[in-house]
Design an enzyme around this catalytic site. Structure first.
Site, PDB file in Angstrom:
ATOM      1  CG  ASP A 176      -0.343   0.194   2.535  1.00 17.43           C
ATOM      2  OD1 ASP A 176       0.900   0.305   2.599  1.00 17.43           O
ATOM      3  OD2 ASP A 176      -1.081   0.275   3.534  1.00 17.43           O
ATOM      4  CG  HIS A 177      -0.645   4.767   1.657  1.00 21.57           C
ATOM      5  ND1 HIS A 177      -1.717   3.893   1.753  1.00 21.57           N
ATOM      6  CD2 HIS A 177      -0.554   5.384   2.859  1.00 21.57           C
ATOM      7  CE1 HIS A 177      -2.245   4.002   2.959  1.00 21.57           C
ATOM      8  NE2 HIS A 177      -1.559   4.896   3.651  1.00 21.57           N
ATOM      9  N   GLY A 184      -2.150  -5.632   8.432  1.00 30.36           N
ATOM     10  CA  GLY A 184      -3.355  -5.600   7.594  1.00 30.36           C
ATOM     11  C   GLY A 184      -3.168  -6.388   6.311  1.00 30.36           C
ATOM     12  NE  ARG A 239       2.349 -30.053  13.592  1.00 36.95           N
ATOM     13  CZ  ARG A 239       3.472 -30.241  14.282  1.00 36.95           C
ATOM     14  NH1 ARG A 239       4.583 -29.598  13.967  1.00 36.95           N
ATOM     15  NH2 ARG A 239       3.487 -31.085  15.294  1.00 36.95           N
ATOM     16  NE  ARG A 290       7.877 -31.665  13.806  1.00 35.33           N
ATOM     17  CZ  ARG A 290       9.116 -31.993  13.437  1.00 35.33           C
ATOM     18  NH1 ARG A 290       9.337 -33.162  12.845  1.00 35.33           N
ATOM     19  NH2 ARG A 290      10.128 -31.172  13.639  1.00 35.33           N
ATOM     20  CG  HIS A 291       7.221 -29.529   9.312  1.00 33.79           C
ATOM     21  ND1 HIS A 291       6.933 -28.721  10.384  1.00 33.79           N
ATOM     22  CD2 HIS A 291       8.467 -30.014   9.529  1.00 33.79           C
ATOM     23  CE1 HIS A 291       7.963 -28.719  11.212  1.00 33.79           C
ATOM     24  NE2 HIS A 291       8.905 -29.493  10.723  1.00 33.79           N
ATOM     25  CB  CYS A 342       0.643  -2.530   4.765  1.00 33.88           C
ATOM     26  SG  CYS A 342       0.376  -3.553   6.223  1.00 33.88           S
ATOM     27  N   GLY A 343       2.107  -0.607   6.400  1.00 35.87           N
ATOM     28  CA  GLY A 343       2.768   0.094   7.493  1.00 35.87           C
ATOM     29  C   GLY A 343       3.287  -0.855   8.552  1.00 35.87           C
ATOM     30  CB  THR A 344       1.656  -2.824  11.116  1.00 30.63           C
ATOM     31  OG1 THR A 344       0.471  -3.240  10.398  1.00 30.63           O
ATOM     32  CG2 THR A 344       1.391  -1.512  11.841  1.00 30.63           C
ATOM     33  N   GLY A 345       2.541  -4.342   8.336  1.00 29.07           N
ATOM     34  CA  GLY A 345       2.558  -5.701   7.782  1.00 29.07           C
ATOM     35  C   GLY A 345       1.361  -6.511   8.246  1.00 29.07           C
ATOM     36  CG  HIS A 384       8.667 -25.249  11.405  1.00 30.43           C
ATOM     37  ND1 HIS A 384       8.552 -25.310  12.780  1.00 30.43           N
ATOM     38  CD2 HIS A 384       9.874 -25.820  11.113  1.00 30.43           C
ATOM     39  CE1 HIS A 384       9.627 -25.887  13.291  1.00 30.43           C
ATOM     40  NE2 HIS A 384      10.452 -26.194  12.306  1.00 30.43           N
ATOM     41  CG  ASN A 385       4.740 -21.717   9.276  1.00 25.44           C
ATOM     42  OD1 ASN A 385       5.559 -20.916   9.728  1.00 25.44           O
ATOM     43  ND2 ASN A 385       4.032 -22.505  10.063  1.00 25.44           N
ATOM     44  NE  ARG A 441       3.149   4.309   8.042  1.00 27.54           N
ATOM     45  CZ  ARG A 441       1.885   4.541   7.751  1.00 27.54           C
ATOM     46  NH1 ARG A 441       0.916   3.987   8.472  1.00 27.54           N
ATOM     47  NH2 ARG A 441       1.560   5.335   6.740  1.00 27.54           N
TER      48      ARG A 441
HETATM   49  C1  RB5 Z   1      -2.084   2.728   6.620  1.00 28.93           C
HETATM   50  O1  RB5 Z   1      -2.067   3.913   7.340  1.00 28.93           O
HETATM   51  C2  RB5 Z   1      -1.897   1.542   7.548  1.00 28.93           C
HETATM   52  O2  RB5 Z   1      -3.050   1.359   8.308  1.00 28.93           O
HETATM   53  C3  RB5 Z   1      -1.533   0.303   6.767  1.00 28.93           C
HETATM   54  O3  RB5 Z   1      -0.378   0.515   6.035  1.00 28.93           O
HETATM   55  C4  RB5 Z   1      -1.260  -0.949   7.581  1.00 28.93           C
HETATM   56  O4  RB5 Z   1      -0.325  -0.702   8.588  1.00 28.93           O
HETATM   57  C5  RB5 Z   1      -2.432  -1.691   8.073  1.00 28.93           C
HETATM   58  O5  RB5 Z   1      -2.322  -2.745   8.715  1.00 28.93           O
END
Ligand code: RB5
Length: 164
Positions: free
Chosen positions: A10-11, A72, A139, A135-136, A67-70, A100-101, A111
């Site tokens: 995303d942005h 979403g 699963r 086992r892997h 994304c920002g946190t990864g 494993h996955n 971020r």
């Molecule tokens: C966008 O502001 C932010 O919410 C998105 O990048 C992400 O971190 C969502 O999980």
């Protein structure tokens, strides 16, 4: 043969996506940019969908989503049947995600971690093979059963085994 990597963001992940494309291309990977194509605000579920659809269509061997946190973008990716997306912020998780996955999508938070750690995570993720111990495999089949609506049967069978 060199792995084909699809990459989407995303942005919030747009700027580092460009840097990762340069890095991975310089290492010889075939990298396809699935968007977003500007830093204008956009929605991570749809960006995840565009990249995952192309992965499931066979256009790549693996995908990276940022994304920002990864968070979403990994939630969105994991709603697709056949996608095993792993949010990684350290090298050990990247190694385990493959071993494993058998993760086929690597998610990272722009971020949360810096470019240097992202490069190290990519190096580990794309050079680590999935383990083939029963086992892997079992699963991973259970993950697929959740997607296919047959996990209740597996649980019932397990309950029966435990009662003997
Ligand atoms: C966008 O502001 C932010 O919410 C998105 O990048 C992400 O971190 C969502 O999980």
């Amino acid at each position: 043969m060199m792995k084909r990597i699809l990459i989407g963001s995303d942005h919030a992940g747009f700027a580092v996506k460009g840097k990762l494309i340069g890095y991975l291309s310089s290492k010889g990977y075939s990298v396809t940019d699935c968007g977003t194509y500007s830093s204008e605000s956009c929605d991570y579920p749809l960006e995840a969908h565009k990249t995952c659809k192309r992965l499931l269509d066979g256009e790549g061997d693996f995908a990276i989503l940022i994304c920002g946190t990864g968070i979403g973008i990994s939630i969105a990716a994991n709603k697709h049947r056949g996608i095993r997306a792993a949010l990684c912020g350290d090298i050990f998780s990247a190694e385990m995600a493959r071993q494993h996955n058998d993760a086929n999508v690597l998610c990272m938070g722009a971020r949360v971690i810096g470019f240097d750690l992202m490069k190290d995570i990519c190096d580990t993720f794309f050079t680590t093979e999935a383990l083939t111990e029963p086992r892997h495999i079992r699963r991973q089949q259970e993950l697929a059963a959740i997607e296919n609506g047959t996990a209740d049967e597996l649980c019932a069978a397990q309950d029966t085994e435990e009662n003997v």
